[in-house]
Scaffold this motif. Sequence first.
Motif, PDB file in Angstrom:
ATOM      1  N   ALA A   1       8.179  -0.781   5.094  1.00 21.36           N
ATOM      2  CA  ALA A   1       6.715  -0.787   5.031  1.00 21.36           C
ATOM      3  C   ALA A   1       6.193  -2.218   4.963  1.00 21.36           C
ATOM      4  O   ALA A   1       5.239  -2.584   5.671  1.00 21.36           O
TER       5      ALA A   1
ATOM      6  N   TYR B   1      -8.673   6.167   0.507  1.00 19.99           N
ATOM      7  CA  TYR B   1      -7.838   5.921   1.689  1.00 19.99           C
ATOM      8  C   TYR B   1      -8.683   5.390   2.844  1.00 19.99           C
ATOM      9  O   TYR B   1      -8.306   4.410   3.507  1.00 19.99           O
TER      10      TYR B   1
ATOM     11  N   SER C   1      -2.268  -3.051   6.230  1.00 24.29           N
ATOM     12  CA  SER C   1      -1.638  -1.887   5.597  1.00 24.29           C
ATOM     13  C   SER C   1      -0.597  -1.307   6.545  1.00 24.29           C
ATOM     14  O   SER C   1      -0.716  -1.440   7.773  1.00 24.29           O
TER      15      SER C   1
ATOM     16  N   ALA D   1       4.572   2.789   1.384  1.00 23.77           N
ATOM     17  CA  ALA D   1       3.411   2.092   1.935  1.00 23.77           C
ATOM     18  C   ALA D   1       3.290   0.706   1.340  1.00 23.77           C
ATOM     19  O   ALA D   1       3.759   0.444   0.226  1.00 23.77           O
TER      20      ALA D   1
ATOM     21  N   GLU E   1       5.647   4.201  -3.254  1.00 25.24           N
ATOM     22  CA  GLU E   1       6.091   5.364  -2.475  1.00 25.24           C
ATOM     23  C   GLU E   1       5.501   6.646  -3.032  1.00 25.24           C
ATOM     24  O   GLU E   1       5.000   6.691  -4.155  1.00 25.24           O
TER      25      GLU E   1
ATOM     26  N   VAL F   1      -2.312   5.200  -0.160  1.00 32.26           N
ATOM     27  CA  VAL F   1      -1.916   5.356   1.240  1.00 32.26           C
ATOM     28  C   VAL F   1      -0.686   6.238   1.357  1.00 32.26           C
ATOM     29  O   VAL F   1      -0.633   7.171   2.170  1.00 32.26           O
ATOM     30  N   ALA F   2       0.329   5.967   0.538  1.00 32.60           N
ATOM     31  CA  ALA F   2       1.553   6.748   0.595  1.00 32.60           C
ATOM     32  C   ALA F   2       1.294   8.222   0.286  1.00 32.60           C
ATOM     33  O   ALA F   2       1.811   9.118   0.975  1.00 32.60           O
TER      34      ALA F   2
ATOM     35  N   ALA G   1      -1.553   0.906  -2.262  1.00 32.62           N
ATOM     36  CA  ALA G   1      -0.350   1.387  -1.587  1.00 32.62           C
ATOM     37  C   ALA G   1       0.006   2.801  -2.030  1.00 32.62           C
ATOM     38  O   ALA G   1       0.437   3.630  -1.221  1.00 32.62           O
TER      39      ALA G   1
ATOM     40  N   CYS H   1       3.293  -2.570  -2.921  1.00 37.28           N
ATOM     41  CA  CYS H   1       4.018  -1.487  -2.248  1.00 37.28           C
ATOM     42  C   CYS H   1       4.378  -0.395  -3.249  1.00 37.28           C
ATOM     43  O   CYS H   1       4.589  -0.655  -4.431  1.00 37.28           O
TER      44      CYS H   1
ATOM     45  N   TRP I   1       2.804   1.942   6.640  1.00 35.18           N
ATOM     46  CA  TRP I   1       3.593   2.950   5.939  1.00 35.18           C
ATOM     47  C   TRP I   1       4.747   3.401   6.823  1.00 35.18           C
ATOM     48  O   TRP I   1       4.703   3.242   8.049  1.00 35.18           O
TER      49      TRP I   1
END
Length: 212
Positions: A107, A71, A81, A41, A28, A151-152, A148, A26, A83
Motif C-alpha cells: 500500500a 472516505y 492514498s 491502506a 489494515e 480507507v481500508a 488509512a 498505514c 490500498w
Amino acid sequence: MRMVGPGPLGPERLLRRVGLGPVAGCDEAGRGACAGPMVAAAVILADGRGGQIPGLADSKKLTPRAREKCYRQIMTHARASAWVAVPAAECDRLGIQEADIQGLRRAVARLSVRPGYVISDGFPVDGLGVPCLGMWKGDDVCACVSAASVVAKVVRDRIMVAMDAEIPGYGFAVHKGYATRAHQQRLEELGPSPQHRLTYANVVRAAKVHAS
C-alpha cells in the motif's frame, strides 16, 4: 463535529517540522476475519487545514454512514492514498502477520507521493525504504493513520458486500467475514467457500462438521 488532525503537537506536524515529511499513515482491515481479503491502506493527508477531515476518527468508532462520508473527503482532499487487497489464500500461505506486513508495504509503495516517514498502527513495518514508527492506537490518535483505517475499512466492506452477491448464503454483506454466531452456523451448514481462510481454527472445525 469531532476533528482529528495534525494539531500543534500532532506526530505528523512534528515530523514535518524536522524535515521528515511528507508523512504517511498505514493500517489494515480484516485481519481478524475468517473470510475475505485483508485490505491494507496508506494515506498522506494535505498539510495544514487542507488535511483536516471533519469527523475523522478510528474507523471502528465510526458508523458506516460516517465512515463513507470521511472516505469521500479523504479521496477528495488527501495528498495521496492507496490500498491493496491480500486474498484469503495468500493470508493462509503467508500467515496473517506476514500478510499484514506485506500488504502494508504494498500500500505504501503504491502511493503516488513518496513519503519521508510512515506511521503504522500498532507495530512498525520494515522494508519500506523510509523510517517507520509503530504507534500504539495510532488509528485513534494520528490523523493519517485514522484516514488509512477508514480507507481500508470502507474498501473491504464494499468488497464483502460484492462477495455476498457472488457467493450467497453466508451473509458476507452483514458480518463482513468475521466469525459471528450466524456466520459460523452457515459455515458449518455449507462448508467453507473459496473465500474462507482455511488455516483458521473455526473454519477447520466447520469443514470437519460439514464433512461428517
